[in-house]
Design a protein around this motif. Structure first.
Motif, PDB file in Angstrom:
ATOM      1  N   ALA A 270      -5.255   6.092  -5.453  1.00 38.62           N
ATOM      2  CA  ALA A 270      -4.632   7.507  -5.524  1.00 38.62           C
ATOM      3  C   ALA A 270      -4.393   8.165  -4.331  1.00 38.62           C
ATOM      4  O   ALA A 270      -3.282   8.764  -4.221  1.00 38.62           O
ATOM      5  N   HIS A 271      -5.182   8.208  -3.377  1.00 34.41           N
ATOM      6  CA  HIS A 271      -4.937   8.977  -2.215  1.00 34.41           C
ATOM      7  C   HIS A 271      -3.812   8.638  -1.362  1.00 34.41           C
ATOM      8  O   HIS A 271      -3.052   9.114  -0.962  1.00 34.41           O
ATOM      9  N   ASN A 272      -3.515   7.107  -1.454  1.00 38.43           N
ATOM     10  CA  ASN A 272      -2.354   6.408  -0.800  1.00 38.43           C
ATOM     11  C   ASN A 272      -1.132   6.699  -1.451  1.00 38.43           C
ATOM     12  O   ASN A 272      -0.037   6.928  -0.736  1.00 38.43           O
ATOM     13  N   LEU A 273      -1.099   6.895  -2.840  1.00 41.31           N
ATOM     14  CA  LEU A 273       0.232   7.253  -3.403  1.00 41.31           C
ATOM     15  C   LEU A 273       0.454   8.711  -3.404  1.00 41.31           C
ATOM     16  O   LEU A 273       1.541   9.153  -3.406  1.00 41.31           O
ATOM     17  N   MET A 274      -0.524   9.719  -3.023  1.00 39.13           N
ATOM     18  CA  MET A 274      -0.238  11.171  -2.910  1.00 39.13           C
ATOM     19  C   MET A 274       1.017  11.456  -1.844  1.00 39.13           C
ATOM     20  O   MET A 274       1.866  12.115  -1.962  1.00 39.13           O
ATOM     21  N   PHE A 275       0.784  10.603  -0.654  1.00 34.80           N
ATOM     22  CA  PHE A 275       1.778  10.888   0.498  1.00 34.80           C
ATOM     23  C   PHE A 275       3.222  10.524  -0.015  1.00 34.80           C
ATOM     24  O   PHE A 275       4.189  11.442   0.294  1.00 34.80           O
ATOM     25  N   PRO A 276       3.195   9.279  -0.627  1.00 37.44           N
ATOM     26  CA  PRO A 276       4.897   8.972  -0.784  1.00 37.44           C
ATOM     27  C   PRO A 276       5.047   9.855  -1.977  1.00 37.44           C
ATOM     28  O   PRO A 276       6.527  10.224  -2.112  1.00 37.44           O
TER      29      PRO A 276
ATOM     30  N   TYR B 298      -3.587   4.277   7.403  1.00 38.66           N
ATOM     31  CA  TYR B 298      -3.372   5.599   8.142  1.00 38.66           C
ATOM     32  C   TYR B 298      -2.030   5.672   8.568  1.00 38.66           C
ATOM     33  O   TYR B 298      -1.422   6.698   8.488  1.00 38.66           O
ATOM     34  N   LEU B 299      -1.351   4.683   9.178  1.00 37.54           N
ATOM     35  CA  LEU B 299      -0.081   4.763   9.542  1.00 37.54           C
ATOM     36  C   LEU B 299       1.062   4.897   8.477  1.00 37.54           C
ATOM     37  O   LEU B 299       1.864   5.764   8.727  1.00 37.54           O
ATOM     38  N   VAL B 300       0.818   4.280   7.509  1.00 41.27           N
ATOM     39  CA  VAL B 300       1.635   4.472   6.319  1.00 41.27           C
ATOM     40  C   VAL B 300       1.469   5.907   5.819  1.00 41.27           C
ATOM     41  O   VAL B 300       2.722   6.531   5.645  1.00 41.27           O
ATOM     42  N   ALA B 301       0.302   6.477   5.929  1.00 40.51           N
ATOM     43  CA  ALA B 301       0.138   7.827   5.249  1.00 40.51           C
ATOM     44  C   ALA B 301       0.861   8.794   6.235  1.00 40.51           C
ATOM     45  O   ALA B 301       1.981   9.716   5.812  1.00 40.51           O
TER      46      ALA B 301
ATOM     47  N   TRP C 115       9.650   2.088  -1.633  1.00 40.46           N
ATOM     48  CA  TRP C 115       8.941   1.189  -2.514  1.00 40.46           C
ATOM     49  C   TRP C 115       8.240   0.082  -1.722  1.00 40.46           C
ATOM     50  O   TRP C 115       7.072  -0.278  -1.898  1.00 40.46           O
ATOM     51  N   GLY C 116       8.768  -0.230  -0.230  1.00 40.85           N
ATOM     52  CA  GLY C 116       8.256  -1.168   0.577  1.00 40.85           C
ATOM     53  C   GLY C 116       6.691  -0.595   0.984  1.00 40.85           C
ATOM     54  O   GLY C 116       5.831  -1.553   0.955  1.00 40.85           O
ATOM     55  N   LEU C 117       6.833   0.538   1.547  1.00 34.38           N
ATOM     56  CA  LEU C 117       5.478   0.954   2.073  1.00 34.38           C
ATOM     57  C   LEU C 117       4.480   1.400   1.079  1.00 34.38           C
ATOM     58  O   LEU C 117       3.131   0.960   1.215  1.00 34.38           O
ATOM     59  N   VAL C 118       4.840   1.863  -0.312  1.00 37.36           N
ATOM     60  CA  VAL C 118       3.977   1.828  -1.320  1.00 37.36           C
ATOM     61  C   VAL C 118       3.298   0.410  -1.932  1.00 37.36           C
ATOM     62  O   VAL C 118       2.162   0.303  -2.109  1.00 37.36           O
ATOM     63  N   SER C 119       4.182  -0.382  -1.773  1.00 35.68           N
ATOM     64  CA  SER C 119       3.612  -1.871  -2.193  1.00 35.68           C
ATOM     65  C   SER C 119       2.661  -2.570  -1.333  1.00 35.68           C
ATOM     66  O   SER C 119       1.810  -3.083  -1.382  1.00 35.68           O
ATOM     67  N   LEU C 120       3.110  -2.336   0.135  1.00 37.72           N
ATOM     68  CA  LEU C 120       2.251  -2.698   1.166  1.00 37.72           C
ATOM     69  C   LEU C 120       0.863  -2.218   1.070  1.00 37.72           C
ATOM     70  O   LEU C 120      -0.106  -2.912   0.990  1.00 37.72           O
ATOM     71  N   ASP C 121       0.760  -0.934   0.580  1.00 39.84           N
ATOM     72  CA  ASP C 121      -0.607  -0.103   0.420  1.00 39.84           C
ATOM     73  C   ASP C 121      -1.426  -0.933  -0.440  1.00 39.84           C
ATOM     74  O   ASP C 121      -2.554  -1.151  -0.724  1.00 39.84           O
ATOM     75  N   ILE C 122      -0.428  -1.214  -1.854  1.00 42.13           N
ATOM     76  CA  ILE C 122      -1.183  -1.628  -3.026  1.00 42.13           C
ATOM     77  C   ILE C 122      -1.559  -2.978  -2.431  1.00 42.13           C
ATOM     78  O   ILE C 122      -2.850  -3.562  -3.026  1.00 42.13           O
TER      79      ILE C 122
END
Ligand code: C2E
Ligand code: CA
Ligand code: CA
Length: 651
Positions: free
Chosen positions: A80-86, A151-154, A113-120
């Motif tokens: 949830a936290h990771n998706l908040m930023f995008p 953290y970098l992605v966020a 989409w690339g960065l969101v997928s990377l997190d997942i």
């Protein structure tokens, strides 16, 4: 040291309240609102994850179940936290009305989409490798080496959002930009606090506080913005202006009326016209923005925009109004179509110039007419003492006053018969003498009463007064066959018109044949079904009908043939042009045609002997003169007593 979990509880309560209020209020489902809702839901889920993780770490005994729960809580939190930023980045695009900029650029969409997928993917891999985090035997949370990627992605998404706000600051409304940026210092402080005291879990609370700002400043705003024009909605504007008057708050309102808006709509078609309205809102906002002028841009339908500003200084409002005027006069490109807007602008300060809501509202809808052809920016203060302007602005009150005090009076204009060489009827014409403004001609107040709705009461007054006149006087003795009464278009479509009139003539004991009702072509065409039924029913009862102002509209012959009109009144504009040989042919042949159809023909507005004689003398094989003439040459409209005196003197 135990984790301090009360902040999470607070955060959850705040978020839960907002989520339910948003769902409950059934707020407009535009993109920005949807994004904010998703953002809040993600924050609430992350808060639950954070809370559970902290709780398990602090209070749970080491066990397999504890381990399983600890992982579940952390995955929930991370996801949830990771998706908040995008999502926040998308929320900025949507709130700033630049969603299309995001959509158009394939690179940005792929990057997102690339960065969101990377997190997942990292979270999934973590299940096998623990490169992000792991939970120790005694249920302690330990970071892995790849947590830095997270953290970098966020941070990247955070900077992305910041960059958009800065890049498009000129087209994003000022308060929007500020509110969107406020998130950064709030969250940044929370991160610092949590870095210094890792057990103080304030991050989610900081998110909740930022959301609080959005809800107060932005969402309230979004709710009030019309998705088509991008300006403040009609209802909201009325509500706001009303509230401001109620609070006696000083404000400056600038009305901008695009007088040729109908032509522009016709030219562009509805869909491009919507684009045009939206582009105008953006242009108006950016003019105000460039001048640092605090405004809300609103749109009141029919091409009327407005600026609502707390700035009470007229010297600040004027240069902006001038620039708007200049902007409007320049061609604007709408999807390849070039449009020039003809705008009238009026600046009003409240409460100094106008103190009540109804006046400001009348002003908004009529100033472009009441101020005539004034092309410059108009300061209301400079005109408020013009008699005409005051009359038009205060028309609602004037009419109410007239209805209360019965300061209307009926005048009668005799109608001359060329065949009988005497006066055979008369037209009743209303007169208004206001206690403040004196005589106001019906040509001014009737159209305004028609648009305000007061015409129904005025119409009732006229019917009552003229029926009384017929009842009081013996028309035969005066040599009069009937009295003509003007029916306004709005009256013609009254559903109870027939019953009302029949009831009135019955109670006053007058004969229906003594009444002739004048209707205009416009009236006959508004709602043909109702008008036809009203006219036919009244005609069946013996009431006569005349078609007034023939020749000013489309001169719809079909209406003359389908409605049971006994008389047709040729408009004054015919005789005004009688010296034109072509027009003479039209007059002659129109009279001939109408008479052959069995209609009585009346020519209006005859002012001179020559014209009268020409009409009387017109002689062809088929036409032996025009039957009826009305005009100043014979007599002006007179008050009742003078009219009777005049008629008696001519018997
Ligand atoms: P209308 O029904 O066409 O009335 C004829 C108008 O022409 C009257 O203006 C009359 O005074 C004027 N007129 C008559 N002879 C001459 C002439 O020789 N030269 C010139 N220049 N004018 C002449 P008035 O009374 O000012 O009324 C204007 C309009 O206001 C009327 O036009 C009618 O549309 C409306 N009106 C007047 N009284 C009533 C009423 O009681 N009810 C309704 N619904 N409308 C009314
Ligand atoms: Ca008339
Ligand atoms: Ca007329």
């Amino acid at each position: 040291m135990n984790n301090i979990i009360y902040f999470d509880i607070c955060a959850f309560i705040i978020l839960a309240i907002f989520i339910s209020s948003m769902l409950f209020k059934k707020q407009m489902r535009d993109r920005a609102n949807t994004m904010l809702l998703i953002l809040m839901e993600l924050a609430a889920i992350a808060t639950i994850g954070d809370f559970m993780a902290a709780y398990i770490e602090n209070y749970y005994e080491a066990s397999d179940v504890g381990m399983l729960l600890a992982y579940a809580a952390n995955y929930l939190y991370f996801l949830a936290h990771n998706l908040m930023f995008p999502i926040y980045t998308l929320y900025i695009y949507a709130t700033a009305d630049i969603w299309h900029i995001y959509k158009q650029n394939k690179v940005t969409v792929c990057l997102w989409w690339g960065l969101v997928s990377l997190d997942i993917v990292l979270l999934i891999i973590n299940h096998f490798t623990h490169i992000m985090f792991r939970i120790t035997e005694d249920l302690e949370y330990v970071r892995g080496p790849f947590i830095i990627v997270y953290y970098l992605v966020a941070a990247f998404f955070g900077l992305w959002g910041l960059w958009i706000i800065i890049k498009y600051k000129d087209i994003v409304r000022h308060d929007k930009a500020v509110t969107l940026i406020i998130l950064y210092p709030i969250i940044f402080s929370a991160i610092i606090i949590q870095a210094i005291w890792p057990n103080v879990l304030v991050e989610m609370l900081s998110v909740a506080v930022a959301v609080l700002f959005f809800m107060i400043v932005l969402q309230r705003h979004e709710y009030q913005i019309d998705p088509i024009t991008g300006a403040m909605k009609y209802a909201t504007s009325i509500e706001r202006i009303n509230a401001i008057f109620a609070m006696h708050k000083p404000i400056t309102i600038t009305f901008i009326k695009i007088v040729n808006h109908n032509n522009i709509r016709l030219y562009l078609g509805q869909s491009r016209y919507n684009d045009y309205l939206r582009a105008q809102t953006t242009a108006l906002s950016s003019i105000a923005f460039r001048h640092n002028y605090p405004v809300d841009v609103f749109y009141l339908e029919n091409g009327t925009y407005g600026f609502l500003s707390d700035d009470y200084d007229i010297n600040n409002a004027l240069p902006i109004a001038e620039e708007v005027k200049e902007h409007m006069s320049k061609p604007m490109d709408v999807d390849g179509f070039s449009v020039i807007s003809d705008a009238r602008i009026c600046v009003v300060r409240c409460p100094e110039d106008v103190e009540d809501f109804s006046t400001i509202f009348t002003l908004a809808t009529t100033f472009h007419e009441t101020l005539g052809k004034i092309n410059d920016v108009v300061l209301y203060a400079e005109h408020r003492n013009d008699r005409d302007f005051m009359i038009r602005n205060e028309m609602d009150e004037i009419l109410l006053r007239a209805l209360d005090n019965r300061s209307f009076e009926m005048y009668y204009q005799p109608i001359y018969s060329t065949t009988e060489d005497r006066f055979v009827s008369a037209e009743a014409l209303i007169r208004l003498k206001d206690e403040r403004f004196g005589f106001i001609p019906p040509g001014v107040f009737i159209p305004m009463a028609e648009s305000s709705g007061a015409i129904h009461e005025i119409g009732d007054y006229v019917l009552d007064a003229v029926f009384d006149f017929i009842a009081r006087n013996d028309l035969d003795e005066l040599g009069l066959k009937y009295i003509e009464i003007n029916l306004s278009a709005a009256q013609c479509i009254e559903v109870d018109l027939v019953d009302k009139i029949l009831h009135m003539i019955a109670t006053k004991g007058i004969d229906a044949t003594r009444v002739s009702l004048e209707i205009t072509e416009t009236a006959a065409n508004i709602n043909p079904a109702i008008v036809d039924s009203n006219v036919h029913r009244l005609h069946d009862e013996g009431i006569r009908f005349a078609l007034d102002d023939y020749g000013t509209g489309y001169s719809n012959i079909r209406r003359v043939t389908t409605l049971p009109v006994d008389q047709v009144k040729l408009d004054k504009s015919f005789v005004d042009d009688i010296d034109n040989p072509q027009m003479w042919i039209v007059i002659r042949d129109t009279i001939m045609m109408l008479r052959e159809m069995g209609k009585e023909v009346l020519v209006e507005g005859v002012e001179t002997k020559e014209v009268a004689e020409r009409l009387i003398r017109v002689n062809t094989d088929l036409l032996q003169g025009c039957e009826l003439i009305q005009g100043f040459y014979f007599c002006k409209p007179l008050p009742e007593s003078e009219f009777i005196e005049f008629i008696k003197s001519r018997l």
